[in-house]
Design an enzyme around this catalytic site. Structure first.
Site, PDB file in Angstrom:
ATOM      1  N   GLU A 199     -10.652   0.076  -1.734  1.00  0.00           N
ATOM      2  CA  GLU A 199     -10.564   1.259  -0.890  1.00  0.00           C
ATOM      3  C   GLU A 199     -11.327   2.435  -1.485  1.00  0.00           C
ATOM      4  OE1 GLU A 199      -7.222   2.528   1.411  1.00  0.00           O
ATOM      5  OE2 GLU A 199      -6.013   0.846   0.662  1.00  0.00           O
TER       6      GLU A 199
ATOM      7  N   CYS B 167      -5.318   6.166   7.865  1.00  0.00           N
ATOM      8  CA  CYS B 167      -4.695   5.142   7.029  1.00  0.00           C
ATOM      9  C   CYS B 167      -3.690   4.391   7.886  1.00  0.00           C
ATOM     10  CB  CYS B 167      -4.011   5.778   5.821  1.00  0.00           C
ATOM     11  SG  CYS B 167      -3.063   4.606   4.822  1.00  0.00           S
ATOM     12  N   GLY B 168      -3.984   3.133   8.190  1.00  0.00           N
ATOM     13  CA  GLY B 168      -3.117   2.351   9.061  1.00  0.00           C
ATOM     14  C   GLY B 168      -1.736   2.132   8.486  1.00  0.00           C
ATOM     15  N   ASN B 169      -1.667   1.741   7.214  1.00  0.00           N
ATOM     16  CA  ASN B 169      -0.364   1.539   6.581  1.00  0.00           C
ATOM     17  C   ASN B 169       0.399   2.854   6.493  1.00  0.00           C
ATOM     18  OD1 ASN B 169      -0.530  -1.319   5.997  1.00  0.00           O
ATOM     19  ND2 ASN B 169      -2.089  -0.795   4.487  1.00  0.00           N
TER      20      ASN B 169
ATOM     21  N   ASN C  18       0.876  -1.178   0.000  1.00  0.00           N
ATOM     22  CA  ASN C  18       0.000   0.000   0.000  1.00  0.00           C
ATOM     23  C   ASN C  18       0.912   1.226   0.000  1.00  0.00           C
ATOM     24  OD1 ASN C  18      -2.560   1.272   2.290  1.00  0.00           O
ATOM     25  ND2 ASN C  18      -2.335   1.581   0.099  1.00  0.00           N
TER      26      ASN C  18
ATOM     27  N   ASN D  43     -15.233   1.965   2.514  1.00  0.00           N
ATOM     28  CA  ASN D  43     -14.229   0.978   2.131  1.00  0.00           C
ATOM     29  C   ASN D  43     -14.872  -0.400   2.185  1.00  0.00           C
ATOM     30  OD1 ASN D  43     -11.582   2.650   2.118  1.00  0.00           O
ATOM     31  ND2 ASN D  43     -12.557   3.214   4.049  1.00  0.00           N
TER      32      ASN D  43
ATOM     33  N   CYS E  75      -4.711  -2.579   3.376  1.00  0.00           N
ATOM     34  CA  CYS E  75      -5.412  -1.465   4.017  1.00  0.00           C
ATOM     35  C   CYS E  75      -5.386  -1.730   5.515  1.00  0.00           C
ATOM     36  CB  CYS E  75      -6.847  -1.359   3.508  1.00  0.00           C
ATOM     37  SG  CYS E  75      -7.837  -0.092   4.345  1.00  0.00           S
ATOM     38  N   GLY E  76      -4.632  -0.907   6.254  1.00  0.00           N
ATOM     39  CA  GLY E  76      -4.464  -1.143   7.682  1.00  0.00           C
ATOM     40  C   GLY E  76      -5.746  -0.981   8.469  1.00  0.00           C
TER      41      GLY E  76
END
EC number: 5.1.1.7
Length: 285
Positions: free
Chosen positions: A217, A76-78, A14, A199, A226-227
């Site tokens: 996403e 956004c986790g990543n 990502n 999402n 996607c985190g």
């Protein structure tokens, strides 16, 4: 401004273009268009969007994320793991544990360092929110959406809605390779039930500690990882009885694995890698 310096980074594939706003000072009116330009694989750098690493009055750094379509995202986790890596390695922070400001609030990050380089990061993603009003999602605002029957394009599906600071809808299937990403993903993302979009995640349960995951996403389409979506999938799996609280759940994404744990105190912890791809200068045409 004719050009700016950038760093391309990714978390499990990502990828985003990261810009250090402590140094570059990209003007607000250009941000949306620049995100579209740098994301293009044909005329730009190629990415899922652009992330700004900015000064903050509330934390050492602030993250702003722009999707490949130019829309601004909340979380956004990543991206958070990559921001944590960048901030530590570029000495924007000195400690291995620090806060990052996002549009969804303050997030605590902890980096694991080996010989001065960040090899992984754990991010406190906060508490999931489950009410329709939290998404937002049309319907009875005080109710949750857990394994609820819905019809999209004439197809009946059962979905679970989870907000991780951004909206997610999770569906289960028997074979992740048959996930209808290209057909159902864009249809569900823009369904009228989700006034701000959503999402879309498809999940296959391997066992109570392992999930297989694919994602469409909002604003970006199919991505490798996607985190926040992985967090939503783990939370959804607990809610649906597939997994347990306070247990490490390995989520197998197209780009690799994330470890998610929905703690008994309500907070969701995410652990995974963050990698630098390249650095360079982007010329604005």
């Amino acid at each position: 401004m004719n050009s700016f310096r950038f760093t391309k980074m990714h978390g499990l594939g990502n990828s985003y273009i990261y810009v250090n706003q402590f140094e570059e000072h990209l003007p607000e009116e250009l941000l949306s268009d620049l995100a579209v330009k740098v994301s293009s694989v044909y005329t730009g750098i190629g990415s899922d969007g652009m992330i700004l690493i900015c000064p903050s009055d509330r934390a050492p750094v602030k993250m702003r994320i722009f999707n490949s379509d130019g829309s601004e995202g909340k979380n956004c986790g990543n991206g958070l793991r990559c921001v944590a890596k960048y901030a530590y390695e570029h000495k924007l922070v000195e400690e291995t544990s620090f806060l990052i400001e996002t549009l969804s609030g303050l997030v605590k990050a902890q980096v694991e360092v080996d010989e001065g380089k960040v090899v992984s990061a754990t991010v406190d993603m906060g508490e999931p929110r489950l009410l329709k009003s939290d998404m937002p999602m049309r319907g009875e605002q005080g109710s949750e959406t857990i394994n609820e029957k819905m019809i999209f394009g004439g197809r009946e599906m059962k979905g679970t809605a989870v907000s991780m600071g951004n909206p997610h809808i999770v569906f289960y299937l028997d074979d992740i390779e048959k996930a209808p990403l290209t057909t159902m993903g864009p249809l569900i993302e823009k369904d009228e039930r989700f006034p701000e979009g959503v999402n879309v995640e498809f999940v296959e349960v391997e066992n109570e500690n392992e999930l297989h995951f694919r994602v469409w996403e909002r604003g970006s389409g199919i991505t490798q990882a996607c985190g926040t979506g992985a967090c939503a999938a783990a939370v959804s799996s607990v809610l649906n009885g597939y997994s347990k609280r306070d247990t490490d759940i390995t989520v197998h994404l197209a780009g690799g694995d994330l470890i998610i744990n929905w703690k008994n105190d309500g907070r969701v912890m995410m652990t995974g890698p963050a990698e630098t791809v390249c650095e360079g200068e982007f010329f604005i045409s």
